[in-house]
Design a protein around this motif. Structure first.
Motif, PDB file in Angstrom:
ATOM      1  N   GLY A  13       0.780  -1.232   0.000  1.00 51.47           N
ATOM      2  CA  GLY A  13       0.000   0.000   0.000  1.00 51.47           C
ATOM      3  C   GLY A  13       0.811   1.281   0.000  1.00 51.47           C
ATOM      4  N   GLN A  14       2.154   1.167   0.023  1.00 48.14           N
ATOM      5  CA  GLN A  14       2.976   2.364  -0.035  1.00 48.14           C
ATOM      6  C   GLN A  14       2.752   3.066  -1.373  1.00 48.14           C
ATOM      7  OE1 GLN A  14       4.133  -0.780   0.381  1.00 48.14           O
ATOM      8  NE2 GLN A  14       5.887  -0.839   1.760  1.00 48.14           N
ATOM      9  N   ARG A  15       2.673   4.375  -1.356  1.00 53.13           N
ATOM     10  CA  ARG A  15       2.414   5.141  -2.585  1.00 53.13           C
ATOM     11  C   ARG A  15       3.637   5.993  -2.903  1.00 53.13           C
ATOM     12  NH1 ARG A  15      -0.684   5.110  -7.051  1.00 53.13           N
ATOM     13  NH2 ARG A  15      -1.037   7.201  -7.789  1.00 53.13           N
ATOM     14  N   MET A  16       4.132   5.891  -4.145  1.00 49.01           N
ATOM     15  CA  MET A  16       5.260   6.700  -4.608  1.00 49.01           C
ATOM     16  C   MET A  16       4.830   7.473  -5.837  1.00 49.01           C
ATOM     17  SD  MET A  16       6.805   3.591  -3.324  1.00 49.01           S
ATOM     18  CE  MET A  16       6.253   2.752  -4.692  1.00 49.01           C
ATOM     19  N   GLU A  17       5.175   8.746  -5.887  1.00 48.31           N
ATOM     20  CA  GLU A  17       4.868   9.595  -7.026  1.00 48.31           C
ATOM     21  C   GLU A  17       6.156  10.285  -7.468  1.00 48.31           C
ATOM     22  OE1 GLU A  17       1.905  12.411  -5.899  1.00 48.31           O
ATOM     23  OE2 GLU A  17       0.652  10.885  -4.962  1.00 48.31           O
ATOM     24  N   LEU A  18       6.492  10.158  -8.737  1.00 51.99           N
ATOM     25  CA  LEU A  18       7.603  10.901  -9.322  1.00 51.99           C
ATOM     26  C   LEU A  18       7.045  12.251  -9.719  1.00 51.99           C
ATOM     27  CD1 LEU A  18      10.503  11.119 -10.342  1.00 51.99           C
ATOM     28  CD2 LEU A  18       9.738  10.046 -12.474  1.00 51.99           C
ATOM     29  N   ARG A  19       7.524  13.322  -9.087  1.00 53.06           N
ATOM     30  CA  ARG A  19       6.994  14.661  -9.298  1.00 53.06           C
ATOM     31  C   ARG A  19       8.003  15.511 -10.059  1.00 53.06           C
ATOM     32  NH1 ARG A  19       1.908  15.782  -7.593  1.00 53.06           N
ATOM     33  NH2 ARG A  19       2.512  17.589  -6.407  1.00 53.06           N
ATOM     34  N   ARG A  20       7.499  16.472 -10.817  1.00 50.35           N
ATOM     35  CA  ARG A  20       8.353  17.385 -11.576  1.00 50.35           C
ATOM     36  C   ARG A  20       7.855  18.812 -11.389  1.00 50.35           C
ATOM     37  NH1 ARG A  20      12.006  18.631 -15.162  1.00 50.35           N
ATOM     38  NH2 ARG A  20      11.607  20.100 -16.826  1.00 50.35           N
ATOM     39  N   GLY A  21       8.792  19.689 -11.075  1.00 50.74           N
ATOM     40  CA  GLY A  21       8.508  21.114 -10.992  1.00 50.74           C
ATOM     41  C   GLY A  21       8.963  21.773 -12.287  1.00 50.74           C
ATOM     42  N   GLU A  22       8.028  22.296 -13.058  1.00 48.76           N
ATOM     43  CA  GLU A  22       8.370  22.896 -14.353  1.00 48.76           C
ATOM     44  C   GLU A  22       9.238  24.134 -14.177  1.00 48.76           C
ATOM     45  OE1 GLU A  22       7.790  21.404 -17.184  1.00 48.76           O
ATOM     46  OE2 GLU A  22       6.689  19.819 -16.177  1.00 48.76           O
ATOM     47  N   ASP A  23       8.877  25.009 -13.242  1.00 52.07           N
ATOM     48  CA  ASP A  23       9.621  26.257 -13.071  1.00 52.07           C
ATOM     49  C   ASP A  23      11.033  26.034 -12.548  1.00 52.07           C
ATOM     50  OD1 ASP A  23       7.456  27.692 -13.995  1.00 52.07           O
ATOM     51  OD2 ASP A  23       6.671  28.104 -11.988  1.00 52.07           O
ATOM     52  N   CYS A  24      11.184  25.111 -11.619  1.00 57.11           N
ATOM     53  CA  CYS A  24      12.511  24.874 -11.032  1.00 57.11           C
ATOM     54  C   CYS A  24      13.287  23.788 -11.767  1.00 57.11           C
ATOM     55  CB  CYS A  24      12.396  24.528  -9.551  1.00 57.11           C
ATOM     56  SG  CYS A  24      11.456  23.026  -9.212  1.00 57.11           S
ATOM     57  N   ARG A  25      12.653  23.126 -12.743  1.00 57.16           N
ATOM     58  CA  ARG A  25      13.284  22.056 -13.529  1.00 57.16           C
ATOM     59  C   ARG A  25      13.959  21.032 -12.618  1.00 57.16           C
ATOM     60  NH1 ARG A  25      15.860  26.176 -17.289  1.00 57.16           N
ATOM     61  NH2 ARG A  25      17.724  25.342 -16.360  1.00 57.16           N
ATOM     62  N   ALA A  26      13.144  20.504 -11.706  1.00 54.13           N
ATOM     63  CA  ALA A  26      13.642  19.502 -10.765  1.00 54.13           C
ATOM     64  C   ALA A  26      12.621  18.374 -10.644  1.00 54.13           C
ATOM     65  CB  ALA A  26      13.887  20.124  -9.397  1.00 54.13           C
ATOM     66  N   VAL A  27      13.102  17.211 -10.210  1.00 50.66           N
ATOM     67  CA  VAL A  27      12.235  16.075  -9.924  1.00 50.66           C
ATOM     68  C   VAL A  27      12.505  15.590  -8.511  1.00 50.66           C
ATOM     69  CG1 VAL A  27      11.986  15.310 -12.315  1.00 50.66           C
ATOM     70  CG2 VAL A  27      13.839  14.394 -10.937  1.00 50.66           C
ATOM     71  N   TRP A  28      11.517  14.936  -7.942  1.00 47.22           N
ATOM     72  CA  TRP A  28      11.639  14.365  -6.613  1.00 47.22           C
ATOM     73  C   TRP A  28      10.562  13.301  -6.468  1.00 47.22           C
ATOM     74  CZ3 TRP A  28       9.657  19.070  -7.814  1.00 47.22           C
ATOM     75  CH2 TRP A  28       8.350  19.344  -7.441  1.00 47.22           C
ATOM     76  N   VAL A  29      10.660  12.524  -5.403  1.00 45.85           N
ATOM     77  CA  VAL A  29       9.651  11.508  -5.107  1.00 45.85           C
ATOM     78  C   VAL A  29       8.866  11.958  -3.883  1.00 45.85           C
ATOM     79  CG1 VAL A  29       9.199   9.110  -4.472  1.00 45.85           C
ATOM     80  CG2 VAL A  29      11.080   9.663  -6.029  1.00 45.85           C
ATOM     81  N   ARG A  30       7.550  11.920  -3.995  1.00 46.00           N
ATOM     82  CA  ARG A  30       6.674  12.127  -2.847  1.00 46.00           C
ATOM     83  C   ARG A  30       6.112  10.758  -2.508  1.00 46.00           C
ATOM     84  NH1 ARG A  30       1.389  15.958  -2.846  1.00 46.00           N
ATOM     85  NH2 ARG A  30       0.578  14.300  -4.193  1.00 46.00           N
ATOM     86  N   ALA A  31       6.293  10.340  -1.269  1.00 42.41           N
ATOM     87  CA  ALA A  31       5.860   9.010  -0.839  1.00 42.41           C
ATOM     88  C   ALA A  31       4.896   9.143   0.340  1.00 42.41           C
ATOM     89  CB  ALA A  31       7.059   8.158  -0.444  1.00 42.41           C
ATOM     90  N   SER A  32       3.986   8.210   0.419  1.00 42.62           N
ATOM     91  CA  SER A  32       3.051   8.174   1.544  1.00 42.62           C
ATOM     92  C   SER A  32       2.758   6.715   1.888  1.00 42.62           C
ATOM     93  CB  SER A  32       1.758   8.931   1.201  1.00 42.62           C
ATOM     94  OG  SER A  32       1.124   8.353   0.090  1.00 42.62           O
ATOM     95  N   ARG A  33       2.154   6.543   3.048  1.00 41.72           N
ATOM     96  CA  ARG A  33       1.794   5.213   3.560  1.00 41.72           C
ATOM     97  C   ARG A  33       3.012   4.303   3.736  1.00 41.72           C
ATOM     98  NH1 ARG A  33      -2.629   3.858  -0.673  1.00 41.72           N
ATOM     99  NH2 ARG A  33      -2.893   6.011  -1.210  1.00 41.72           N
ATOM    100  N   LEU A  34       4.175   4.911   3.973  1.00 40.89           N
ATOM    101  CA  LEU A  34       5.367   4.095   4.218  1.00 40.89           C
ATOM    102  C   LEU A  34       5.273   3.465   5.589  1.00 40.89           C
ATOM    103  CD1 LEU A  34       8.178   6.434   2.824  1.00 40.89           C
ATOM    104  CD2 LEU A  34       7.058   4.515   1.681  1.00 40.89           C
ATOM    105  N   THR A  55      12.310   6.001   9.716  1.00 41.62           N
ATOM    106  CA  THR A  55      12.938   5.430  10.907  1.00 41.62           C
ATOM    107  C   THR A  55      11.962   5.587  12.064  1.00 41.62           C
ATOM    108  OG1 THR A  55      14.007   7.541  11.395  1.00 41.62           O
ATOM    109  CG2 THR A  55      15.286   5.939  10.150  1.00 41.62           C
ATOM    110  N   GLY A  56      11.687   4.515  12.740  1.00 38.32           N
ATOM    111  CA  GLY A  56      10.696   4.572  13.807  1.00 38.32           C
ATOM    112  C   GLY A  56       9.363   5.017  13.229  1.00 38.32           C
ATOM    113  N   ARG A  57       8.769   6.042  13.820  1.00 39.38           N
ATOM    114  CA  ARG A  57       7.477   6.555  13.358  1.00 39.38           C
ATOM    115  C   ARG A  57       7.646   7.747  12.421  1.00 39.38           C
ATOM    116  NH1 ARG A  57       3.936   3.157  13.197  1.00 39.38           N
ATOM    117  NH2 ARG A  57       2.371   4.768  13.064  1.00 39.38           N
ATOM    118  N   GLN A  58       8.879   8.260  12.243  1.00 43.63           N
ATOM    119  CA  GLN A  58       9.101   9.407  11.365  1.00 43.63           C
ATOM    120  C   GLN A  58       8.737   9.054   9.923  1.00 43.63           C
ATOM    121  OE1 GLN A  58      13.166  10.452  10.837  1.00 43.63           O
ATOM    122  NE2 GLN A  58      12.700  12.359   9.779  1.00 43.63           N
ATOM    123  N   GLY A  59       7.899   9.854   9.294  1.00 39.45           N
ATOM    124  CA  GLY A  59       7.520   9.634   7.914  1.00 39.45           C
ATOM    125  C   GLY A  59       6.398   8.642   7.725  1.00 39.45           C
TER     126      GLY A  59
END
Length: 94
Positions: A13-34, A55-59
């Motif tokens: 059930g972990q969710r990963m999204e590859l995100r892109r910022g057009e203005d900053c020309r950058a990519v990153w991963v937003r994850a949830s339910r880890l 780690t532990g409950r963080q995130g």
């Protein structure tokens, strides 16, 4: 403008999204339910990587993101996202 380039839900059930910022020309991963001990990796075509780990409950139970990586060129093509769950097999997409 920020867009989701690709998304996947992991086996537990972990969710990963590859995100892109057009203005900053950058990519990153937003994850949830880890879960505690899960790790996420963003690998760029040139070998650069960004990581996040719970780690532990963080995130756990909230959105967490990798650091941004410069996405030169037309987009996030060639970027790969991998989930390394605390239990189970590595899952990658991109």
């Amino acid at each position: 403008m920020v867009s989701t380039v690709a998304a996947r839900t992991g086996g537990d059930g972990q969710r990963m999204e590859l995100r892109r910022g057009e203005d900053c020309r950058a990519v990153w991963v937003r994850a949830s339910r880890l879960r505690p001990g899960d790790r996420v990796e963003l690998r760029m075509p040139d070998g650069r990587t960004q990581h996040l780990a719970t780690t532990g409950r963080q995130g756990v139970g909230t959105y967490v993101v990798t650091p941004m990586a410069a996405a030169d060129g037309p987009g996030a093509s060639g970027a790969r996202v991998c989930l390394m769950p605390a239990r189970g097999e590595r899952e990658c997409f991109g």
